[in-house]
Design an enzyme around this catalytic site. Structure first.
Site, mmCIF file in Angstrom:
data_model
loop_
_atom_site.group_PDB
_atom_site.id
_atom_site.type_symbol
_atom_site.label_atom_id
_atom_site.label_comp_id
_atom_site.label_asym_id
_atom_site.label_seq_id
_atom_site.Cartn_x
_atom_site.Cartn_y
_atom_site.Cartn_z
ATOM 1 C CB CYS A 114 -0.954 0.015 1.191
ATOM 2 S SG CYS A 114 -2.186 -1.283 1.084
ATOM 3 C CG HIS A 250 -3.125 3.704 1.631
ATOM 4 N ND1 HIS A 250 -3.614 3.269 0.420
ATOM 5 C CD2 HIS A 250 -3.192 2.643 2.477
ATOM 6 C CE1 HIS A 250 -3.956 1.992 0.538
ATOM 7 N NE2 HIS A 250 -3.712 1.596 1.768
ATOM 8 C CG ASN A 280 -6.527 -0.677 1.047
ATOM 9 O OD1 ASN A 280 -5.822 -0.250 0.130
ATOM 10 N ND2 ASN A 280 -6.021 -1.100 2.191
HETATM 11 N N1 ACO Z 1 -18.372 -7.976 9.405
HETATM 12 C C1 ACO Z 1 -18.735 -8.155 10.675
HETATM 13 N N2 ACO Z 1 -17.845 -8.390 11.674
HETATM 14 C C2 ACO Z 1 -16.545 -8.412 11.345
HETATM 15 C C3 ACO Z 1 -16.095 -8.221 10.016
HETATM 16 C C4 ACO Z 1 -17.063 -7.990 9.025
HETATM 17 N N3 ACO Z 1 -16.753 -7.786 7.728
HETATM 18 N N4 ACO Z 1 -14.754 -8.294 10.007
HETATM 19 C C5 ACO Z 1 -14.354 -8.523 11.269
HETATM 20 N N5 ACO Z 1 -15.436 -8.610 12.091
HETATM 21 C C6 ACO Z 1 -15.480 -8.845 13.521
HETATM 22 C C7 ACO Z 1 -14.242 -9.551 14.024
HETATM 23 O O1 ACO Z 1 -14.352 -10.952 13.825
HETATM 24 C C8 ACO Z 1 -14.248 -9.179 15.489
HETATM 25 O O2 ACO Z 1 -15.185 -10.006 16.131
HETATM 26 P P1 ACO Z 1 -14.859 -10.595 17.624
HETATM 27 O O3 ACO Z 1 -14.725 -9.365 18.477
HETATM 28 O O4 ACO Z 1 -16.053 -11.421 17.906
HETATM 29 O O5 ACO Z 1 -13.576 -11.339 17.463
HETATM 30 C C9 ACO Z 1 -14.824 -7.757 15.493
HETATM 31 O O6 ACO Z 1 -15.468 -7.595 14.214
HETATM 32 C C10 ACO Z 1 -13.784 -6.675 15.695
HETATM 33 O O7 ACO Z 1 -12.672 -6.936 14.818
HETATM 34 P P2 ACO Z 1 -11.441 -5.955 14.711
HETATM 35 O O8 ACO Z 1 -10.479 -6.500 13.695
HETATM 36 O O9 ACO Z 1 -10.910 -5.660 16.090
HETATM 37 O O10 ACO Z 1 -12.174 -4.656 14.126
HETATM 38 P P3 ACO Z 1 -11.567 -3.226 13.906
HETATM 39 O O11 ACO Z 1 -12.426 -2.224 14.554
HETATM 40 O O12 ACO Z 1 -10.091 -3.186 14.176
HETATM 41 O O13 ACO Z 1 -11.764 -3.013 12.330
HETATM 42 C C11 ACO Z 1 -10.451 -3.197 10.277
HETATM 43 C C12 ACO Z 1 -11.188 -3.923 11.413
HETATM 44 C C13 ACO Z 1 -11.494 -2.418 9.494
HETATM 45 C C14 ACO Z 1 -9.751 -4.214 9.420
HETATM 46 C C15 ACO Z 1 -9.426 -2.233 10.884
HETATM 47 O O14 ACO Z 1 -8.667 -2.891 11.847
HETATM 48 C C16 ACO Z 1 -8.474 -1.656 9.838
HETATM 49 O O15 ACO Z 1 -8.858 -0.917 8.951
HETATM 50 N N6 ACO Z 1 -7.172 -1.923 9.976
HETATM 51 C C17 ACO Z 1 -6.131 -1.347 9.131
HETATM 52 C C18 ACO Z 1 -6.124 -1.878 7.736
HETATM 53 C C19 ACO Z 1 -5.036 -1.192 6.994
HETATM 54 O O16 ACO Z 1 -4.829 0.002 7.098
HETATM 55 N N7 ACO Z 1 -4.237 -1.919 6.274
HETATM 56 C C20 ACO Z 1 -3.043 -1.321 5.737
HETATM 57 C C21 ACO Z 1 -3.018 -1.206 4.351
HETATM 58 S S1 ACO Z 1 -3.432 -2.694 3.513
HETATM 59 C C22 ACO Z 1 -2.068 -3.246 2.589
HETATM 60 O O17 ACO Z 1 -0.928 -2.866 2.782
HETATM 61 C C23 ACO Z 1 -2.329 -4.316 1.591
#
Ligand code: ACO
Length: 323
Positions: A114, A250, A280
Protein backbone atom coordinates in the site's frame (compact mmCIF):
# COMPACT_ATOMS: atom_id res chain seq x y z
CA UNK A 1 18.14 27.09 -10.37
CA UNK A 2 16.94 23.82 -8.83
CA UNK A 3 15.69 20.88 -10.86
CA UNK A 4 12.35 19.55 -9.64
CA UNK A 5 9.92 16.81 -10.66
CA UNK A 6 6.64 18.61 -11.34
CA UNK A 7 3.22 16.97 -11.82
CA UNK A 8 1.94 17.90 -15.28
CA UNK A 9 -0.81 15.32 -15.72
CA UNK A 10 -3.07 13.01 -13.74
CA UNK A 11 -5.58 10.32 -14.65
CA UNK A 12 -7.29 7.23 -13.33
CA UNK A 13 -9.33 4.22 -14.30
CA UNK A 14 -11.84 2.14 -12.35
CA UNK A 15 -13.27 -1.16 -13.60
CA UNK A 16 -16.93 -1.05 -14.58
CA UNK A 17 -18.27 -3.45 -11.97
CA UNK A 18 -19.29 -1.71 -8.75
CA UNK A 19 -19.92 -3.89 -5.70
CA UNK A 20 -21.97 -2.35 -2.89
CA UNK A 21 -21.43 -3.52 0.72
CA UNK A 22 -24.87 -5.13 0.73
CA UNK A 23 -23.70 -7.70 -1.85
CA UNK A 24 -21.47 -9.30 0.80
CA UNK A 25 -24.44 -9.83 3.13
CA UNK A 26 -25.59 -12.76 0.99
CA UNK A 27 -22.41 -14.80 1.36
CA UNK A 28 -20.79 -13.59 4.61
CA UNK A 29 -21.76 -12.94 8.22
CA UNK A 30 -21.43 -9.18 7.76
CA UNK A 31 -23.55 -6.06 7.25
CA UNK A 32 -23.39 -2.83 5.27
CA UNK A 33 -23.52 -1.02 8.62
CA UNK A 34 -20.47 -2.90 10.05
CA UNK A 35 -18.37 -2.24 6.94
CA UNK A 36 -19.36 1.46 6.78
CA UNK A 37 -18.88 2.18 10.47
CA UNK A 38 -15.56 0.30 10.89
CA UNK A 39 -13.92 1.26 7.60
CA UNK A 40 -15.88 4.06 5.88
CA UNK A 41 -16.17 1.88 2.77
CA UNK A 42 -19.53 1.83 0.94
CA UNK A 43 -18.60 0.28 -2.40
CA UNK A 44 -15.61 -0.81 -4.48
CA UNK A 45 -14.84 -1.71 -8.10
CA UNK A 46 -13.78 -5.21 -9.18
CA UNK A 47 -12.01 -5.99 -12.45
CA UNK A 48 -13.85 -8.13 -14.98
CA UNK A 49 -12.69 -11.66 -15.73
CA UNK A 50 -9.63 -11.36 -17.96
CA UNK A 51 -9.09 -7.70 -17.10
CA UNK A 52 -5.59 -7.43 -15.64
CA UNK A 53 -3.57 -4.92 -13.65
CA UNK A 54 -1.68 -3.78 -16.77
CA UNK A 55 -5.04 -3.18 -18.53
CA UNK A 56 -6.17 -0.91 -15.68
CA UNK A 57 -2.75 0.77 -15.60
CA UNK A 58 -2.81 1.42 -19.37
CA UNK A 59 -6.20 3.18 -19.15
CA UNK A 60 -4.96 5.37 -16.28
CA UNK A 61 -1.69 6.10 -18.12
CA UNK A 62 -3.55 7.22 -21.26
CA UNK A 63 -5.72 9.56 -19.17
CA UNK A 64 -2.66 11.07 -17.46
CA UNK A 65 -0.81 11.53 -20.79
CA UNK A 66 -3.87 13.24 -22.23
CA UNK A 67 -4.15 15.50 -19.19
CA UNK A 68 -0.46 16.43 -19.61
CA UNK A 69 -0.98 17.06 -23.31
CA UNK A 70 1.82 14.68 -24.32
CA UNK A 71 2.13 11.26 -25.97
CA UNK A 72 3.92 8.10 -24.88
CA UNK A 73 6.81 9.07 -27.18
CA UNK A 74 7.53 12.00 -24.85
CA UNK A 75 8.03 9.71 -21.83
CA UNK A 76 11.46 8.38 -20.78
CA UNK A 77 10.40 5.94 -18.07
CA UNK A 78 7.44 4.14 -16.52
CA UNK A 79 7.50 3.27 -12.82
CA UNK A 80 4.54 1.09 -11.87
CA UNK A 81 3.73 0.36 -8.23
CA UNK A 82 1.82 -2.91 -7.81
CA UNK A 83 1.66 -6.08 -5.73
CA UNK A 84 -0.67 -7.76 -8.23
CA UNK A 85 1.19 -7.77 -11.56
CA UNK A 86 -0.35 -9.80 -14.42
CA UNK A 87 2.48 -12.33 -14.50
CA UNK A 88 5.49 -13.17 -12.37
CA UNK A 89 7.44 -11.57 -15.20
CA UNK A 90 7.82 -9.55 -17.35
CA UNK A 91 6.82 -6.50 -15.35
CA UNK A 92 3.36 -5.00 -15.74
CA UNK A 93 5.23 -1.77 -16.56
CA UNK A 94 6.69 -3.27 -19.75
CA UNK A 95 3.18 -4.47 -20.69
CA UNK A 96 1.92 -0.89 -20.31
CA UNK A 97 4.92 0.31 -22.33
CA UNK A 98 3.96 -2.04 -25.17
CA UNK A 99 0.26 -1.16 -24.96
CA UNK A 100 1.11 2.55 -25.22
CA UNK A 101 3.32 1.87 -28.25
CA UNK A 102 6.40 3.22 -26.47
CA UNK A 103 9.58 1.70 -27.88
CA UNK A 104 12.24 3.71 -26.08
CA UNK A 105 13.15 4.46 -22.47
CA UNK A 106 12.67 1.94 -19.69
CA UNK A 107 9.89 0.54 -17.52
CA UNK A 108 9.84 -1.39 -14.26
CA UNK A 109 7.54 -2.46 -11.43
CA UNK A 110 8.06 -1.55 -7.82
CA UNK A 111 6.49 -3.38 -4.88
CA UNK A 112 5.88 -1.80 -1.48
CA UNK A 113 2.24 -2.88 -1.13
CA UNK A 114 0.00 0.00 0.00
CA UNK A 115 3.01 2.31 0.34
CA UNK A 116 3.94 1.48 -3.26
CA UNK A 117 2.93 4.78 -4.84
CA UNK A 118 4.89 6.84 -2.29
CA UNK A 119 7.93 4.64 -3.04
CA UNK A 120 7.29 5.00 -6.80
CA UNK A 121 7.05 8.80 -6.60
CA UNK A 122 10.29 8.87 -4.60
CA UNK A 123 12.08 6.70 -7.18
CA UNK A 124 10.71 8.67 -10.13
CA UNK A 125 11.80 11.89 -8.41
CA UNK A 126 15.33 10.45 -8.03
CA UNK A 127 15.41 9.49 -11.73
CA UNK A 128 14.50 13.06 -12.66
CA UNK A 129 16.84 14.76 -10.17
CA UNK A 130 19.76 12.56 -11.30
CA UNK A 131 19.13 13.51 -14.94
CA UNK A 132 18.29 9.96 -16.06
CA UNK A 133 14.81 10.97 -17.16
CA UNK A 134 12.99 14.16 -18.14
CA UNK A 135 9.46 12.77 -18.02
CA UNK A 136 8.30 9.78 -15.98
CA UNK A 137 4.89 8.13 -15.97
CA UNK A 138 4.26 7.01 -12.38
CA UNK A 139 1.42 4.51 -12.06
CA UNK A 140 -0.25 2.69 -9.18
CA UNK A 141 -2.45 -0.22 -10.30
CA UNK A 142 -3.94 -3.21 -8.51
CA UNK A 143 -6.34 -6.11 -8.83
CA UNK A 144 -6.53 -7.06 -5.15
CA UNK A 145 -9.82 -8.90 -5.86
CA UNK A 146 -7.56 -11.69 -7.20
CA UNK A 147 -5.88 -12.29 -3.83
CA UNK A 148 -8.96 -12.13 -1.58
CA UNK A 149 -10.11 -15.07 0.50
CA UNK A 150 -13.86 -14.68 -0.09
CA UNK A 151 -14.61 -16.60 3.12
CA UNK A 152 -12.63 -14.16 5.30
CA UNK A 153 -15.00 -11.32 6.23
CA UNK A 154 -12.23 -9.42 8.02
CA UNK A 155 -10.35 -8.74 4.75
CA UNK A 156 -12.43 -9.37 1.61
CA UNK A 157 -14.84 -6.47 2.24
CA UNK A 158 -12.01 -3.93 2.49
CA UNK A 159 -10.23 -4.03 -0.87
CA UNK A 160 -10.95 -2.95 -4.44
CA UNK A 161 -9.35 -2.73 -7.90
CA UNK A 162 -8.26 0.38 -9.80
CA UNK A 163 -5.42 2.42 -11.21
CA UNK A 164 -4.14 5.99 -11.12
CA UNK A 165 -1.23 7.71 -12.85
CA UNK A 166 0.76 10.93 -12.72
CA UNK A 167 3.12 12.46 -15.25
CA UNK A 168 6.22 13.93 -13.61
CA UNK A 169 8.33 16.31 -15.64
CA UNK A 170 11.72 17.95 -14.95
CA UNK A 171 11.47 21.72 -14.56
CA UNK A 172 13.94 24.37 -13.42
CA UNK A 173 12.64 26.07 -10.29
CA UNK A 174 13.81 28.75 -7.85
CA UNK A 175 14.79 26.24 -5.15
CA UNK A 176 12.34 27.42 -2.51
CA UNK A 177 9.34 25.75 -0.85
CA UNK A 178 7.12 27.89 -3.10
CA UNK A 179 8.28 25.82 -6.11
CA UNK A 180 5.89 23.50 -7.85
CA UNK A 181 6.88 19.82 -7.83
CA UNK A 182 8.19 17.31 -5.31
CA UNK A 183 9.72 19.18 -2.37
CA UNK A 184 10.66 16.26 -0.10
CA UNK A 185 10.20 12.53 0.48
CA UNK A 186 10.45 10.19 3.48
CA UNK A 187 10.55 6.38 3.23
CA UNK A 188 10.53 3.78 6.03
CA UNK A 189 10.05 0.06 6.54
CA UNK A 190 10.34 -2.33 9.46
CA UNK A 191 10.37 -6.01 8.56
CA UNK A 192 9.80 -7.07 12.15
CA UNK A 193 6.12 -6.48 11.37
CA UNK A 194 6.04 -8.59 8.17
CA UNK A 195 3.53 -11.04 9.69
CA UNK A 196 0.85 -8.38 10.33
CA UNK A 197 -0.10 -8.14 6.65
CA UNK A 198 1.01 -10.59 3.97
CA UNK A 199 -0.07 -12.92 1.17
CA UNK A 200 0.33 -16.58 2.14
CA UNK A 201 1.69 -17.62 -1.27
CA UNK A 202 4.05 -16.55 -4.02
CA UNK A 203 6.39 -17.81 -6.73
CA UNK A 204 8.90 -19.23 -4.28
CA UNK A 205 6.16 -21.07 -2.36
CA UNK A 206 4.44 -22.28 -5.52
CA UNK A 207 0.99 -20.72 -5.09
CA UNK A 208 -0.77 -17.39 -5.56
CA UNK A 209 -2.03 -17.19 -2.00
CA UNK A 210 -4.50 -14.95 -0.22
CA UNK A 211 -4.15 -11.71 1.69
CA UNK A 212 -3.94 -12.18 5.47
CA UNK A 213 -4.13 -9.24 7.85
CA UNK A 214 -4.19 -8.61 11.57
CA UNK A 215 -6.22 -5.46 10.89
CA UNK A 216 -6.37 -4.17 14.44
CA UNK A 217 -2.56 -4.53 14.80
CA UNK A 218 -1.95 -2.67 11.52
CA UNK A 219 -4.39 -0.03 12.73
CA UNK A 220 -2.39 0.37 15.96
CA UNK A 221 0.72 1.34 13.96
CA UNK A 222 -0.99 3.37 11.25
CA UNK A 223 -1.92 6.77 12.72
CA UNK A 224 1.34 7.34 14.58
CA UNK A 225 3.58 6.23 11.70
CA UNK A 226 1.59 8.17 9.08
CA UNK A 227 1.52 11.43 11.04
CA UNK A 228 5.21 10.91 11.86
CA UNK A 229 6.33 10.39 8.26
CA UNK A 230 4.16 13.28 6.99
CA UNK A 231 5.61 15.66 9.59
CA UNK A 232 9.17 14.48 8.84
CA UNK A 233 8.70 15.10 5.10
CA UNK A 234 7.20 18.53 5.79
CA UNK A 235 10.13 19.45 8.06
CA UNK A 236 12.62 18.34 5.38
CA UNK A 237 10.87 20.70 2.96
CA UNK A 238 11.09 23.54 5.50
CA UNK A 239 7.32 23.49 5.95
CA UNK A 240 4.83 22.61 8.69
CA UNK A 241 1.38 21.03 8.86
CA UNK A 242 -0.20 24.49 8.86
CA UNK A 243 1.14 25.07 5.31
CA UNK A 244 -0.72 22.03 3.92
CA UNK A 245 -3.70 22.59 1.60
CA UNK A 246 -4.49 18.91 1.09
CA UNK A 247 -3.59 15.62 2.72
CA UNK A 248 -3.89 12.94 0.04
CA UNK A 249 -3.76 9.82 2.22
CA UNK A 250 -3.67 6.15 1.34
CA UNK A 251 -7.34 5.18 1.46
CA UNK A 252 -7.51 2.13 3.76
CA UNK A 253 -9.89 3.17 6.51
CA UNK A 254 -11.70 6.46 7.24
CA UNK A 255 -10.83 6.14 10.93
CA UNK A 256 -7.09 6.00 10.11
CA UNK A 257 -7.50 8.99 7.75
CA UNK A 258 -9.36 11.00 10.42
CA UNK A 259 -6.89 10.00 13.17
CA UNK A 260 -3.88 11.04 11.06
CA UNK A 261 -5.40 14.42 10.13
CA UNK A 262 -6.24 15.05 13.81
CA UNK A 263 -2.72 14.09 14.96
CA UNK A 264 -1.32 16.55 12.39
CA UNK A 265 -3.68 19.25 13.69
CA UNK A 266 -5.55 19.47 10.37
CA UNK A 267 -9.27 19.46 9.64
CA UNK A 268 -11.00 16.83 7.48
CA UNK A 269 -11.78 19.80 5.16
CA UNK A 270 -8.10 19.49 4.13
CA UNK A 271 -8.30 15.78 3.24
CA UNK A 272 -9.16 14.19 -0.11
CA UNK A 273 -11.34 11.17 0.75
CA UNK A 274 -12.29 8.49 -1.78
CA UNK A 275 -12.31 5.39 0.45
CA UNK A 276 -16.14 5.30 0.46
CA UNK A 277 -16.26 4.68 -3.30
CA UNK A 278 -13.06 2.70 -3.96
CA UNK A 279 -12.25 0.71 -0.81
CA UNK A 280 -8.55 0.02 -0.31
CA UNK A 281 -6.95 -0.17 -3.76
CA UNK A 282 -3.45 -0.48 -2.24
CA UNK A 283 -0.82 1.19 -4.49
CA UNK A 284 -3.57 2.68 -6.70
CA UNK A 285 -5.33 4.59 -3.92
CA UNK A 286 -3.00 7.61 -3.77
CA UNK A 287 -2.96 8.47 -7.50
CA UNK A 288 -6.71 7.77 -7.71
CA UNK A 289 -7.40 10.35 -5.00
CA UNK A 290 -5.88 13.49 -6.62
CA UNK A 291 -7.33 12.50 -9.98
CA UNK A 292 -10.82 12.25 -8.50
CA UNK A 293 -10.08 15.25 -6.20
CA UNK A 294 -9.06 17.40 -9.14
CA UNK A 295 -12.25 16.54 -11.02
CA UNK A 296 -14.23 17.55 -7.89
CA UNK A 297 -12.39 20.92 -7.96
CA UNK A 298 -10.60 20.12 -4.69
CA UNK A 299 -7.00 20.41 -5.93
CA UNK A 300 -5.73 23.49 -7.76
CA UNK A 301 -2.38 24.57 -9.19
CA UNK A 302 -0.07 25.77 -6.43
CA UNK A 303 -1.75 23.79 -3.63
CA UNK A 304 0.61 22.15 -1.14
CA UNK A 305 -0.05 18.43 -0.84
CA UNK A 306 1.27 15.86 1.57
CA UNK A 307 0.62 12.27 0.59
CA UNK A 308 1.20 9.42 3.04
CA UNK A 309 0.73 5.63 3.08
CA UNK A 310 1.39 2.50 5.12
CA UNK A 311 1.08 -1.14 4.16
CA UNK A 312 2.56 -4.62 4.26
CA UNK A 313 6.16 -4.81 5.45
CA UNK A 314 5.38 -2.73 7.32
CA UNK A 315 6.43 -0.11 4.77
CA UNK A 316 5.39 3.53 5.04
CA UNK A 317 6.32 6.97 3.81
CA UNK A 318 5.27 10.43 2.66
CA UNK A 319 5.86 12.86 -0.19
CA UNK A 320 5.40 16.63 -0.04
CA UNK A 321 4.67 18.29 -3.36
CA UNK A 322 3.22 21.47 -4.70
CA UNK A 323 0.62 20.79 -7.41
N1 ACO B 1 -18.37 -7.98 9.41
C1 ACO B 1 -18.73 -8.16 10.68
N2 ACO B 1 -17.84 -8.39 11.67
C2 ACO B 1 -16.55 -8.41 11.34
C3 ACO B 1 -16.10 -8.22 10.02
C4 ACO B 1 -17.06 -7.99 9.03
N3 ACO B 1 -16.75 -7.79 7.73
N4 ACO B 1 -14.75 -8.29 10.01
C5 ACO B 1 -14.35 -8.52 11.27
N5 ACO B 1 -15.44 -8.61 12.09
C6 ACO B 1 -15.48 -8.85 13.52
C7 ACO B 1 -14.24 -9.55 14.02
O1 ACO B 1 -14.35 -10.95 13.83
C8 ACO B 1 -14.25 -9.18 15.49
O2 ACO B 1 -15.18 -10.01 16.13
P1 ACO B 1 -14.86 -10.60 17.62
O3 ACO B 1 -14.72 -9.37 18.48
O4 ACO B 1 -16.05 -11.42 17.91
O5 ACO B 1 -13.58 -11.34 17.46
C9 ACO B 1 -14.82 -7.76 15.49
O6 ACO B 1 -15.47 -7.59 14.21
C10 ACO B 1 -13.78 -6.68 15.69
O7 ACO B 1 -12.67 -6.94 14.82
P2 ACO B 1 -11.44 -5.95 14.71
O8 ACO B 1 -10.48 -6.50 13.69
O9 ACO B 1 -10.91 -5.66 16.09
O10 ACO B 1 -12.17 -4.66 14.13
P3 ACO B 1 -11.57 -3.23 13.91
O11 ACO B 1 -12.43 -2.22 14.55
O12 ACO B 1 -10.09 -3.19 14.18
O13 ACO B 1 -11.76 -3.01 12.33
C11 ACO B 1 -10.45 -3.20 10.28
C12 ACO B 1 -11.19 -3.92 11.41
C13 ACO B 1 -11.49 -2.42 9.49
C14 ACO B 1 -9.75 -4.21 9.42
C15 ACO B 1 -9.43 -2.23 10.88
O14 ACO B 1 -8.67 -2.89 11.85
C16 ACO B 1 -8.47 -1.66 9.84
O15 ACO B 1 -8.86 -0.92 8.95
N6 ACO B 1 -7.17 -1.92 9.98
C17 ACO B 1 -6.13 -1.35 9.13
C18 ACO B 1 -6.12 -1.88 7.74
C19 ACO B 1 -5.04 -1.19 6.99
O16 ACO B 1 -4.83 0.00 7.10
N7 ACO B 1 -4.24 -1.92 6.27
C20 ACO B 1 -3.04 -1.32 5.74
C21 ACO B 1 -3.02 -1.21 4.35
S1 ACO B 1 -3.43 -2.69 3.51
C22 ACO B 1 -2.07 -3.25 2.59
O17 ACO B 1 -0.93 -2.87 2.78
C23 ACO B 1 -2.33 -4.32 1.59
Amino acid sequence: MTRRAVVTGVGHYLPERVVENAEFEASLDTTDDWIRSRSGIERRHFAAEGETTSDLATHAARAALQDAGITADDVDAIVLATSTADLTFPSAATMVQAALGMTKGFAFDLQAVCAGFVYALTNANALILSGQAERVLVIGAETFSRIMDWTDRSTCVLFGDGAGALVLEAQDCAGTSDDRGILSTDLNSDGRYKDLLYVDGGVSTNSTGHLRMQGNQVFRHAVEKLAGTANTALKTAGLAAGDVDWIVPHQANIRIIQGTAKKMGLSMDNVVVTVQDHGNTSAASIPLAPSVGKSRGQIKDGDLIVTEAIGGGLAWGAVVLRW
